[in-house]
Write an enzyme that holds these catalytic residues in place. Structure first.
Site, mmCIF file in Angstrom:
data_model
loop_
_atom_site.group_PDB
_atom_site.id
_atom_site.type_symbol
_atom_site.label_atom_id
_atom_site.label_comp_id
_atom_site.label_asym_id
_atom_site.label_seq_id
_atom_site.Cartn_x
_atom_site.Cartn_y
_atom_site.Cartn_z
ATOM 1 N N THR A 117 0.740 -1.038 0.012
ATOM 2 C CA THR A 117 -0.147 -0.038 -0.043
ATOM 3 C C THR A 117 0.907 1.249 0.027
ATOM 4 O O THR A 117 1.867 1.230 0.442
ATOM 5 C CB THR A 117 -0.764 -0.036 1.226
ATOM 6 O OG1 THR A 117 -1.490 1.224 1.485
ATOM 7 C CG2 THR A 117 -0.157 -0.259 2.538
ATOM 8 N N TYR A 141 -2.045 0.525 9.924
ATOM 9 C CA TYR A 141 -2.327 -0.293 8.434
ATOM 10 C C TYR A 141 -0.848 -0.241 7.699
ATOM 11 O O TYR A 141 -0.515 -1.405 7.343
ATOM 12 C CB TYR A 141 -3.426 0.317 8.048
ATOM 13 C CG TYR A 141 -3.480 -0.226 6.591
ATOM 14 C CD1 TYR A 141 -3.842 -1.526 6.214
ATOM 15 C CD2 TYR A 141 -3.254 0.604 5.389
ATOM 16 C CE1 TYR A 141 -4.050 -1.906 4.871
ATOM 17 C CE2 TYR A 141 -3.511 0.283 4.035
ATOM 18 C CZ TYR A 141 -3.672 -0.977 3.949
ATOM 19 O OH TYR A 141 -3.715 -1.388 2.623
HETATM 20 N N1 UFG Z 1 -12.863 10.692 3.312
HETATM 21 C C1 UFG Z 1 -13.830 11.739 3.622
HETATM 22 N N2 UFG Z 1 -15.056 11.260 3.862
HETATM 23 C C2 UFG Z 1 -15.387 9.953 3.795
HETATM 24 C C3 UFG Z 1 -14.379 8.887 3.474
HETATM 25 C C4 UFG Z 1 -13.178 9.456 3.207
HETATM 26 O O1 UFG Z 1 -13.710 12.807 3.842
HETATM 27 O O2 UFG Z 1 -16.444 9.327 4.147
HETATM 28 C C5 UFG Z 1 -11.438 11.138 2.707
HETATM 29 C C6 UFG Z 1 -10.279 10.634 3.698
HETATM 30 O O3 UFG Z 1 -10.347 11.617 4.795
HETATM 31 C C7 UFG Z 1 -9.286 11.067 3.047
HETATM 32 C C8 UFG Z 1 -9.789 10.701 1.372
HETATM 33 O O4 UFG Z 1 -11.137 10.952 1.573
HETATM 34 O O5 UFG Z 1 -8.717 12.052 2.859
HETATM 35 C C9 UFG Z 1 -9.547 9.268 0.759
HETATM 36 O O6 UFG Z 1 -10.027 8.177 1.949
HETATM 37 P P1 UFG Z 1 -10.301 6.831 1.816
HETATM 38 O O7 UFG Z 1 -10.845 6.056 2.916
HETATM 39 O O8 UFG Z 1 -11.101 6.566 0.517
HETATM 40 O O9 UFG Z 1 -8.867 6.001 1.613
HETATM 41 P P2 UFG Z 1 -7.515 6.064 2.232
HETATM 42 O O10 UFG Z 1 -6.709 7.298 1.400
HETATM 43 O O11 UFG Z 1 -7.716 6.451 3.725
HETATM 44 O O12 UFG Z 1 -7.000 4.810 2.123
HETATM 45 C C10 UFG Z 1 -6.862 4.127 0.804
HETATM 46 C C11 UFG Z 1 -6.691 2.516 1.170
HETATM 47 C C12 UFG Z 1 -5.376 2.315 1.770
HETATM 48 C C13 UFG Z 1 -4.364 2.877 1.048
HETATM 49 C C14 UFG Z 1 -4.564 4.139 0.720
HETATM 50 C C15 UFG Z 1 -3.357 4.770 -0.157
HETATM 51 O O13 UFG Z 1 -7.857 2.194 1.756
HETATM 52 O O14 UFG Z 1 -5.423 0.925 1.699
HETATM 53 O O15 UFG Z 1 -5.584 4.351 0.071
HETATM 54 O O16 UFG Z 1 -3.417 5.904 -0.574
HETATM 55 F F1 UFG Z 1 -3.180 2.788 1.784
#
Ligand code: UFG
Length: 328
Positions: A117, A141
């Site tokens: 990741t 994670y």
């Molecule tokens: N976000 C919101 N509201 C929500 C969900 C997400 O504002 O309801 C924001 C988060 O705070 C973040 C962005 O959208 O800023 C992306 O969040 P995601 O939960 O979609 O994804 P993440 O970036 O947290 O994580 C994902 C994968 C990980 C990986 C990562 C790498 O779940 O496994 O991308 O970029 F490591």
């Protein structure tokens, strides 16, 4: 045809890779505990339900199936959950992979593809981030995946027959172009899925986590990659390992970042629903920006993404949401 064991192949990313491998004619065995995966998502091969922690079940499986290679997806994947329940992540991600690797070594299986990741980079100093950047994860994670990468690195030194490819996924989204499979988690946390489910009426509002980041519009920036392009990266990595290729660690992203606000605006445009967005505090464990330098995978494996288009990503995810409506 070569035989491939796919752990977690009933899950979101695993099932898209199983689909792609099935189209290539591989003989597949999917091993999944179905905690977040679904039987219907396995479009090719045979599904065996079981735990990676169950060494004797693994031994039986390996003795019977004798895979040429293993693709290992099974893992816990929610950054915010990992902050609240770190031990779950070290167990499900690091310890179970160690168990799997021990079993594979005992059975002489020396080709391995690992779902890593972008979270291993933490808060990169340089964007886009390349594979040489320091590994400084800021959540359990990312640390649990980094630790597994280190296990793989050291094993490859100790056993020259062992070759692996660790693919560092950026933000995977979208659904099968044929609309047969897609994300189907019970409590999805990913931005695009949450936004589309909000548009569909499953949630009253979308919470936007953090508007005070040091980014152009104050919201986090991510590199969204379509799941079918990620699947083709796995097929190429597998072909390379089976052809005697070297071990490699490769970013999987498009090299382009979109802010949360940009994703939300496009989701509203595509769905035609002006859903409510509430601005909340930052979510634990979120880095401000993660964008891939993906030149290495293009050079080494000849990977050519076909869906580098956020609109296509959201459209396929939306078609899938509408098909699934209310059933999850
Ligand atoms: N976000 C919101 N509201 C929500 C969900 C997400 O504002 O309801 C924001 C988060 O705070 C973040 C962005 O959208 O800023 C992306 O969040 P995601 O939960 O979609 O994804 P993440 O970036 O947290 O994580 C994902 C994968 C990980 C990986 C990562 C790498 O779940 O496994 O991308 O970029 F490591």
């Amino acid at each position: 045809m070569k035989k491939i064991l796919v752990t977690g192949g009933a899950g979101y990313i695993g099932s898209h890779v199983v689909k792609a491998l099935g189209e290539e004619g591989y003989e597949l065995l999917v091993y999944d505990n179905l905690s977040t995966g679904n039987q219907w998502a396995v479009l090719a091969g045979r599904l065996v339900q079981g735990e990676l922690a169950d060494r004797s079940a693994l031994d039986r499986l390996l003795m019977e199936f004798r895979p040429d290679a293993v693709i290992h997806f099974a893992a816990s994947i929610v950054v915010s959950e990992s902050v609240a329940e770190p031990l779950k992540y070290y167990r499900n991600n690091t310890a179970t992979t160690l168990n799997l690797l021990e079993a594979l070594q005992a059975h002489g299986v020396n080709r391995f593809i690992f779902s890593s990741t972008a979270a291993v980079y933490g808060i990169p100093e340089v964007i886009p981030v390349d594979e040489q950047s320091p590994l400084l994860p800021i959540n359990p994670y990312g640390t649990s995946k980094m630790m597994t990468e280190l296990l793989l690195r050291d094993l490859a030194v100790a056993n020259p027959l062992f070759r692996y490819v660790a693919l560092r996924y950026f933000n995977v989204a979208g659904a099968d172009g044929g609309n047969r499979i897609g994300q189907a988690y019970k409590n999805p946390t990913h931005l695009i899925t949450r936004a589309l489910k909000t548009a569909a009426g499953s949630y009253p509002e979308l919470q936007l986590f953090g508007t005070d980041y040091d980014t152009p519009d104050g919201t986090c920036v991510r590199d969204y990659i379509h799941v079918d392009d990620l699947a083709s990266a796995h097929v190429l990595a597998l072909k390379s390992l089976l052809a005697g290729g070297e071990s490699a660690i490769l970013n999987c992203g498009y090299g382009r970042g979109y802010s949360v606000r940009e994703v939300v605006d496009l989701a509203k445009k595509i769905t035609g629903v002006d859903f409510t967005v509430t601005e909340e505090d930052r979510r634990d464990g979120d880095p401000p920006a993660l964008v891939a330098d993906s030149s290495l995978i293009q050079q080494l494996l000849g990977w050519k993404p076909e869906h580098d288009d956020l609109e296509y990503i959201i459209r396929t995810a939306w078609a899938w949401e509408q098909k699934m409506a209310g059933s999850i």
